[in-house]
Design a protein around this motif. Structure first.
Motif, PDB file in Angstrom:
ATOM      1  N   SER A 133       0.810  -1.224   0.000  1.00 41.44           N
ATOM      2  CA  SER A 133       0.000   0.000   0.000  1.00 41.44           C
ATOM      3  C   SER A 133       0.839   1.269   0.000  1.00 41.44           C
ATOM      4  O   SER A 133       0.280   2.382   0.003  1.00 41.44           O
ATOM      5  CB  SER A 133      -0.904   0.016   1.239  1.00 41.44           C
ATOM      6  OG  SER A 133      -0.120   0.046   2.427  1.00 41.44           O
ATOM      7  N   ALA A 134       2.164   1.132   0.017  1.00 46.62           N
ATOM      8  CA  ALA A 134       3.028   2.319   0.030  1.00 46.62           C
ATOM      9  C   ALA A 134       2.705   3.205  -1.174  1.00 46.62           C
ATOM     10  O   ALA A 134       2.527   2.707  -2.291  1.00 46.62           O
ATOM     11  CB  ALA A 134       4.483   1.903   0.005  1.00 46.62           C
ATOM     12  N   PRO A 135       2.617   4.516  -0.979  1.00 45.04           N
ATOM     13  CA  PRO A 135       2.166   5.408  -2.054  1.00 45.04           C
ATOM     14  C   PRO A 135       3.212   5.709  -3.119  1.00 45.04           C
ATOM     15  O   PRO A 135       2.919   6.420  -4.073  1.00 45.04           O
ATOM     16  CB  PRO A 135       1.789   6.685  -1.296  1.00 45.04           C
ATOM     17  CG  PRO A 135       2.658   6.677  -0.083  1.00 45.04           C
ATOM     18  CD  PRO A 135       2.805   5.237   0.298  1.00 45.04           C
ATOM     19  N   GLU A 141      10.280   8.515  -6.547  1.00 47.37           N
ATOM     20  CA  GLU A 141       9.137   9.006  -5.769  1.00 47.37           C
ATOM     21  C   GLU A 141       9.406   8.873  -4.273  1.00 47.37           C
ATOM     22  O   GLU A 141       9.054   9.756  -3.485  1.00 47.37           O
ATOM     23  CB  GLU A 141       7.874   8.237  -6.160  1.00 47.37           C
ATOM     24  CG  GLU A 141       7.368   8.542  -7.572  1.00 47.37           C
ATOM     25  CD  GLU A 141       6.111   7.762  -7.899  1.00 47.37           C
ATOM     26  OE1 GLU A 141       5.568   7.081  -7.005  1.00 47.37           O
ATOM     27  OE2 GLU A 141       5.682   7.826  -9.066  1.00 47.37           O
ATOM     28  N   LEU A 142      10.025   7.752  -3.872  1.00 45.87           N
ATOM     29  CA  LEU A 142      10.380   7.569  -2.465  1.00 45.87           C
ATOM     30  C   LEU A 142      11.377   8.638  -2.031  1.00 45.87           C
ATOM     31  O   LEU A 142      11.247   9.223  -0.948  1.00 45.87           O
ATOM     32  CB  LEU A 142      10.988   6.180  -2.249  1.00 45.87           C
ATOM     33  CG  LEU A 142      11.581   5.912  -0.860  1.00 45.87           C
ATOM     34  CD1 LEU A 142      10.511   6.004   0.225  1.00 45.87           C
ATOM     35  CD2 LEU A 142      12.267   4.541  -0.829  1.00 45.87           C
ATOM     36  N   ASP A 143      12.366   8.894  -2.856  1.00 44.39           N
ATOM     37  CA  ASP A 143      13.376   9.900  -2.560  1.00 44.39           C
ATOM     38  C   ASP A 143      12.730  11.270  -2.324  1.00 44.39           C
ATOM     39  O   ASP A 143      13.055  11.969  -1.355  1.00 44.39           O
ATOM     40  CB  ASP A 143      14.375   9.977  -3.717  1.00 44.39           C
ATOM     41  CG  ASP A 143      15.486  10.971  -3.472  1.00 44.39           C
ATOM     42  OD1 ASP A 143      16.514  10.569  -2.896  1.00 44.39           O
ATOM     43  OD2 ASP A 143      15.334  12.146  -3.849  1.00 44.39           O
ATOM     44  N   GLN A 144      11.813  11.631  -3.172  1.00 42.72           N
ATOM     45  CA  GLN A 144      11.133  12.924  -3.055  1.00 42.72           C
ATOM     46  C   GLN A 144      10.331  13.006  -1.763  1.00 42.72           C
ATOM     47  O   GLN A 144      10.378  14.024  -1.044  1.00 42.72           O
ATOM     48  CB  GLN A 144      10.219  13.146  -4.265  1.00 42.72           C
ATOM     49  CG  GLN A 144       9.527  14.486  -4.279  1.00 42.72           C
ATOM     50  CD  GLN A 144       8.655  14.674  -5.523  1.00 42.72           C
ATOM     51  OE1 GLN A 144       8.433  13.747  -6.292  1.00 42.72           O
ATOM     52  NE2 GLN A 144       8.161  15.891  -5.720  1.00 42.72           N
ATOM     53  N   THR A 174      22.113   9.500  -0.236  1.00 38.11           N
ATOM     54  CA  THR A 174      21.039  10.198  -0.953  1.00 38.11           C
ATOM     55  C   THR A 174      20.489  11.430  -0.240  1.00 38.11           C
ATOM     56  O   THR A 174      19.858  12.279  -0.879  1.00 38.11           O
ATOM     57  CB  THR A 174      19.860   9.242  -1.205  1.00 38.11           C
ATOM     58  OG1 THR A 174      19.303   8.839   0.062  1.00 38.11           O
ATOM     59  CG2 THR A 174      20.304   8.017  -1.985  1.00 38.11           C
ATOM     60  N   GLY A 175      20.662  11.499   1.081  1.00 40.62           N
ATOM     61  CA  GLY A 175      20.059  12.598   1.833  1.00 40.62           C
ATOM     62  C   GLY A 175      18.680  12.288   2.358  1.00 40.62           C
ATOM     63  O   GLY A 175      18.078  13.102   3.060  1.00 40.62           O
ATOM     64  N   MET A 176      18.138  11.115   2.040  1.00 40.09           N
ATOM     65  CA  MET A 176      16.857  10.702   2.606  1.00 40.09           C
ATOM     66  C   MET A 176      17.017  10.411   4.095  1.00 40.09           C
ATOM     67  O   MET A 176      18.100  10.039   4.554  1.00 40.09           O
ATOM     68  CB  MET A 176      16.328   9.446   1.891  1.00 40.09           C
ATOM     69  CG  MET A 176      15.876   9.669   0.460  1.00 40.09           C
ATOM     70  SD  MET A 176      15.024   8.218  -0.243  1.00 40.09           S
ATOM     71  CE  MET A 176      16.418   7.190  -0.718  1.00 40.09           C
ATOM     72  N   LYS A 177      15.937  10.574   4.873  1.00 43.71           N
ATOM     73  CA  LYS A 177      15.937  10.262   6.291  1.00 43.71           C
ATOM     74  C   LYS A 177      14.683   9.456   6.624  1.00 43.71           C
ATOM     75  O   LYS A 177      13.586   9.794   6.176  1.00 43.71           O
ATOM     76  CB  LYS A 177      15.982  11.530   7.150  1.00 43.71           C
ATOM     77  CG  LYS A 177      17.253  12.365   6.967  1.00 43.71           C
ATOM     78  CD  LYS A 177      18.485  11.619   7.438  1.00 43.71           C
ATOM     79  CE  LYS A 177      19.745  12.459   7.247  1.00 43.71           C
ATOM     80  NZ  LYS A 177      20.970  11.708   7.612  1.00 43.71           N
TER      81      LYS A 177
END
Length: 322
Positions: A133-135, A141-144, A174-177
């Motif tokens: 169900s992840a959007p 898209e996940l990165d954003q 990547t800078g994602m958290k």
């Protein structure tokens, strides 16, 4: 006559060499050795080493092995038990990089140096997985989303283990958290993903393939140098601009001080098992590569891998070197 003597001597050397192989056990005082797997039954490590157990049962070797699960503390409970075991060849320990990451995260005060290496056996690349169900449908898209709302996406991991470390490296690159939710093993994390209790978690071909194929779970990339032939439509992270290759490398170690002939015996046993055609077929079906490496090569790999992990742990603030 001299030629005949030399021939007899040569045949004797060959015969002695053959007799010292796996069929002739070292001085191991048990009929069945315990192979500790430090996670619950049904997880990836348990499944893979259960295949080794069955294969070794069919080999002409003594002792045999019996897989015993000792779950808890993110794999560290089993590690502590294995470390304290008698160094007589009757206790072996199934290990991977979690021994390194748990040490670097401060959850345990020893790593590979506390054991004698026996054989490195398998390689299983990580997959960036998500609840069905992840959007987000792509890594982009996940990165954003992760950058728009840092620290909010629920990500399942065993704290201080590879299932968290892979995400920590991804954050660094990547800078994602992400927001981490603790689980004690693969099965619990998979259950949470399938029930939408969390949004992200590492998978592999063995644990996630059927769920990815039927749409119960999603995947954004595989942390391998090449695509898996079992999931040919899943791109690598490198293809998507993230220079991250990460695979669990599972192997066998023994308590420190185990005699060299015992180490050599078990290394040979696992080498014979790793060459078994049926085992190779089963491992291939689970997306796991077999690449046996003996005691010295395994030790060199462990030391190099520790150095690589330590560098990343220091950089992300997980570990401070004295």
């Amino acid at each position: 006559m001299k030629i005949l003597v030399k021939l007899i001597c040569s045949l004797t050397v060959v015969l002695l060499g053959w007799m010292s192989g796996p069929a002739m056990a070292a001085d191991i005082p048990c009929k069945t050795a315990k192979l500790i797997v430090p996670w619950k039954a049904g997880g990836g490590t348990h499944v893979l080493f259960s295949i080794f157990e069955k294969t070794i049962q069919n080999l002409d070797v003594t002792p045999k092995i019996k897989v015993v699960t000792v779950p808890g503390q993110g794999g560290n409970k089993g590690a502590k038990e294995a470390r304290k075991a008698k160094a007589d060849g009757c206790t072996l320990f199934a290990i991977h990089q979690s021994a390194i990451t748990s040490y670097l995260n401060g959850r345990i005060d020893f790593s590979f140096e506390a054991f004698d290496t026996v054989a490195l056996l398998t390689s299983t690349p990580d997959i960036l997985g998500a609840a069905g169900s992840a959007p987000w449908n792509t890594l982009a898209e996940l990165d954003q989303a992760a950058k728009a709302a840092p620290g909010t996406i629920l990500t399942g991991a065993t704290f201080g283990s590879t299932s968290q470390f892979m995400w920590l490296i991804l954050e660094e690159k990547t800078g994602m958290k992400f927001k981490y939710v603790p689980f004690d093993g693969t099965r619990q994390r998979m259950t949470a993903l399938l029930s939408d209790a969390i949004q992200l978690g590492t998978l592999n071909v063995a644990s996630g393939r059927k769920y990815l194929e039927n749409g119960d779970l999603k995947a954004y990339g595989i942390a391998a140098e090449e695509r898996s032939k079992h999931l040919p439509d899943l791109p690598t992270l490198q293809e998507q601009g993230v220079d991250l290759v990460y695979a669990l490398k599972r192997g066998i170690v023994a308590p420190k001080g185990t005699p060299a002939d015992v180490i050599a015996h078990w290394s040979g046993v696992f080498k014979a098992a790793a060459e078994d055609a049926d085992l190779l077929a089963q491992m291939d079906a689970k997306g796991t590569d077999i690449n046996w490496v003996g005691p010295e090569g395994y030790r060199a790999w462990a030391e190099a891998t520790y150095a690589d992990h330590e560098q990343v742990a220091i950089k992300i603030g997980m570990y401070k070197k004295d």
